[in-house]
Design a protein around this motif. Structure first.
Motif: not given
Length: 123
Positions: A69-91
């Motif tokens: 997880i990361s964020r850019d305070n100047a842009e009021n934006t958050a990110y979630l980089q998801m790697n090595s995804l698994k079927p159980e991450d489905t949601a």
């Protein structure tokens, strides 16, 4: 009026990656924590990752080492980089922000939610 808009969801094969974004807009005074939750079919919504305004992060055990997880305070934006995804991450993944707005009575602070974005991990 405050809005949180998520983007970046989709269908990915196991082992693949996705990057979710959450943009906050409106008459925002300050954003404190920004968080990502997810809810799989038939399950309760769970907290996946949090990031404070200063950048301190924490993750649910099941995604540690795979999600960032990361964020850019100047842009009021958050990110979630998801790697090595698994079927159980489905949601459906939801952005949540603890933020304040300026009102005639002073600062008003509460939690806001985005509409959610679907992530499907399947071959």
């Amino acid at each position: 009026q405050v809005q949180l808009v998520e983007s970046g969801g989709g269908l990915v094969q196991p082992g693949g990656s996705l990057r979710l974004s959450c943009a906050a807009s409106g008459s925002i005074f300050s954003i404190y924590a920004m968080n990502w939750y997810r809810q799989a079919p038939g399950k309760q919504r769970e907290l996946v990752a949090i990031i404070t305004r200063s950048g301190t992060t924490n993750y649910v055990d099941s995604v540690k080492g795979r999600f960032t997880i990361s964020r850019d305070n100047a842009e009021n934006t958050a990110y979630l980089q998801m790697n090595s995804l698994k079927p159980e991450d489905t949601a459906v993944y939801y952005c949540n922000a603890d933020l304040s707005i300026q009102t005639v009575w002073g600062e008003s602070r509460r939690s806001y939610w985005g509409q959610g974005t679907q992530v499907t991990v399947s071959s």
